[in-house]
Design an enzyme around this catalytic site. Structure first.
Site, mmCIF file in Angstrom:
data_model
loop_
_atom_site.group_PDB
_atom_site.id
_atom_site.type_symbol
_atom_site.label_atom_id
_atom_site.label_comp_id
_atom_site.label_asym_id
_atom_site.label_seq_id
_atom_site.Cartn_x
_atom_site.Cartn_y
_atom_site.Cartn_z
ATOM 1 N N GLU A 27 -0.494 -9.638 7.072
ATOM 2 C CA GLU A 27 0.038 -8.305 7.406
ATOM 3 C C GLU A 27 1.112 -7.883 6.407
ATOM 4 O O GLU A 27 1.707 -6.816 6.542
ATOM 5 C CB GLU A 27 0.605 -8.297 8.827
ATOM 6 C CG GLU A 27 -0.461 -8.314 9.921
ATOM 7 C CD GLU A 27 -1.530 -7.253 9.724
ATOM 8 O OE1 GLU A 27 -1.192 -6.087 9.524
ATOM 9 O OE2 GLU A 27 -2.727 -7.621 9.759
ATOM 10 N N PRO B 19 0.817 -1.228 0.000
ATOM 11 C CA PRO B 19 0.000 0.000 0.000
ATOM 12 C C PRO B 19 0.846 1.273 0.000
ATOM 13 O O PRO B 19 0.385 2.323 -0.429
ATOM 14 C CB PRO B 19 -0.833 -0.102 1.289
ATOM 15 C CG PRO B 19 -0.484 -1.368 1.956
ATOM 16 C CD PRO B 19 0.539 -2.098 1.148
ATOM 17 N N ASP C 254 -6.518 6.609 -25.632
ATOM 18 C CA ASP C 254 -6.862 6.271 -24.250
ATOM 19 C C ASP C 254 -6.551 7.452 -23.340
ATOM 20 O O ASP C 254 -5.609 8.201 -23.592
ATOM 21 C CB ASP C 254 -6.009 5.087 -23.752
ATOM 22 C CG ASP C 254 -6.631 3.741 -24.081
ATOM 23 O OD1 ASP C 254 -7.809 3.712 -24.484
ATOM 24 O OD2 ASP C 254 -5.936 2.716 -23.927
ATOM 25 N N ARG D 285 -2.147 -4.470 -22.237
ATOM 26 C CA ARG D 285 -2.776 -3.777 -23.375
ATOM 27 C C ARG D 285 -1.797 -2.835 -24.095
ATOM 28 O O ARG D 285 -2.067 -2.399 -25.215
ATOM 29 C CB ARG D 285 -4.078 -3.066 -22.998
ATOM 30 C CG ARG D 285 -3.954 -2.031 -21.915
ATOM 31 C CD ARG D 285 -5.293 -1.429 -21.537
ATOM 32 N NE ARG D 285 -5.752 -0.433 -22.488
ATOM 33 C CZ ARG D 285 -6.725 -0.611 -23.372
ATOM 34 N NH1 ARG D 285 -7.348 -1.752 -23.445
ATOM 35 N NH2 ARG D 285 -7.070 0.365 -24.186
HETATM 36 N N1 SAM Z 1 -0.222 -4.288 7.205
HETATM 37 C C1 SAM Z 1 -0.242 -3.638 5.972
HETATM 38 C C2 SAM Z 1 -0.228 -2.127 6.182
HETATM 39 O O1 SAM Z 1 -0.354 -1.685 7.301
HETATM 40 O O2 SAM Z 1 -0.103 -1.386 5.212
HETATM 41 C C3 SAM Z 1 -1.473 -4.038 5.152
HETATM 42 C C4 SAM Z 1 -1.399 -5.447 4.668
HETATM 43 S S1 SAM Z 1 -2.672 -5.849 3.536
HETATM 44 C C5 SAM Z 1 -3.936 -6.405 4.566
HETATM 45 C C6 SAM Z 1 -2.119 -7.309 2.760
HETATM 46 C C7 SAM Z 1 -1.386 -7.127 1.451
HETATM 47 O O3 SAM Z 1 -2.261 -6.614 0.473
HETATM 48 C C8 SAM Z 1 -0.208 -6.185 1.442
HETATM 49 O O4 SAM Z 1 0.937 -6.790 1.954
HETATM 50 C C9 SAM Z 1 -0.082 -5.862 -0.034
HETATM 51 O O5 SAM Z 1 0.637 -6.875 -0.701
HETATM 52 C C10 SAM Z 1 -1.524 -5.895 -0.497
HETATM 53 N N2 SAM Z 1 -2.104 -4.550 -0.617
HETATM 54 C C11 SAM Z 1 -2.961 -3.955 0.227
HETATM 55 N N3 SAM Z 1 -3.308 -2.740 -0.195
HETATM 56 C C12 SAM Z 1 -2.657 -2.530 -1.359
HETATM 57 C C13 SAM Z 1 -2.601 -1.446 -2.270
HETATM 58 N N4 SAM Z 1 -3.285 -0.326 -2.090
HETATM 59 N N5 SAM Z 1 -1.825 -1.587 -3.382
HETATM 60 C C14 SAM Z 1 -1.118 -2.718 -3.584
HETATM 61 N N6 SAM Z 1 -1.136 -3.776 -2.728
HETATM 62 C C15 SAM Z 1 -1.883 -3.695 -1.633
#
Ligand code: SAM
Length: 250
Positions: free
Chosen positions: A115, A88, A167, A152
């Site tokens: 996590e 994230p 696009d 794409r």
């Molecule tokens: N503990 C993490 C935190 O506090 O940011 C969140 C973990 S999330 C529940 C589980 C996984 O989902 C992450 O490790 C990531 O690989 C993926 N993920 C969650 N949100 C994402 C986003 N906005 N973009 C990309 N991957 C995401």
């Protein structure tokens, strides 16, 4: 051929994606190879464990490093991939990022779960990537978004390459509105200019609409967009609420 290797504990997540539309055609035409690799196949114990508790305490589990490293080493035997991990807090995914990735021959995407992943995995990662400021339950939807946008852009994937050129974001602006038949529906008419057959005029109208759309919905994009002198004139009039017809009859 462009290769994607996705490391995931849910390989079935990608089945629908692989069998649908443009992506399925790209795979059938050997333009794209997409392997969703089950992380559990690389677990080192008989229970196929891929997660463990977090050092220092705290809620939830983490993906262990060993299966990820083992999978990476196996995947790298044929060709060394450009490695992404979904996070994230990663670099925000956008069209420019997609264009950069479309130049890579082999991309590996590590999908986080729980996590997240053990931080030592980052030693094999080229870039962390986020699809927006929100938290998903896992990286799989993000990997799917990334692959769709990249696939794409690969030459030969979208039948009509012209559609890529128009696009949204391809030239830093949003796209223009489109209409199909019927010409009048529930009293709503397709703009006259689009039915005129005058291609030069249509091109100008579309450019005007792109600029108007961007100005109204994503004005910050205009700061970085490459605008011609005519674009600037159009934008000036759009900002003053002047109609397109006035621009044409100037
Ligand atoms: N503990 C993490 C935190 O506090 O940011 C969140 C973990 S999330 C529940 C589980 C996984 O989902 C992450 O490790 C990531 O690989 C993926 N993920 C969650 N949100 C994402 C986003 N906005 N973009 C990309 N991957 C995401």
């Amino acid at each position: 051929m462009k290769r994607f290797s996705v490391l995931t504990i849910f390989p079935e997540f990608f089945e629908g994606f692989k069998n649908t539309g443009i992506v399925s055609r790209a795979i059938k035409n050997n333009i794209v190879q997409l392997d969703a690799i089950n992380l559990r196949d690389y677990a080192t114990d008989k229970h196929k464990t891929v997660d463990d508790v977090v050092y220092g305490g705290g809620p939830g589990m983490l993906l262990k490093p060993e299966p990820i490293f083992r999978a990476y080493e196996e995947i790298s035997k044929k060709s060394k991939p450009y490695v992404l991990i979904t996070e994230p807090w990663g670099r925000k995914f956008d069209q420019k990022f997609a264009q950069e990735l479309s130049e890579k021959d082999h991309i590996m995407i590590i999908c986080g779960r729980y996590e997240g992943v053990d931080e030592r995995v980052k030693s094999i990662v080229d870039e962390e990537v986020s699809i927006g400021d929100f938290v998903l339950s896992g990286g799989e939807p993000a990997a799917l978004v990334i692959m769709d946008a990249v696939i794409r852009l690969i030459p030969g994937v979208v039948g009509d390459e012209d559609s890529l050129r128009v696009d949204s974001f391809s030239d830093g602006l949003l796209g223009y509105p489109n209409y199909t038949r019927p010409a009048v529906y529930k009293g709503m008419e397709v703009p006259e200019v689009l039915r005129s057959g005058n291609h030069q005029l249509i091109a100008k109208w579309r450019r005007w609409k792109q600029l108007e759309n961007t100005y109204k919905k994503r004005p910050e994009l205009l700061e970085k967009a490459n605008l011609s002198e005519e674009d600037k004139k159009m934008l000036d009039m759009i900002k003053k609420n002047i109609e397109f017809e006035k621009f044409i009859n100037k």
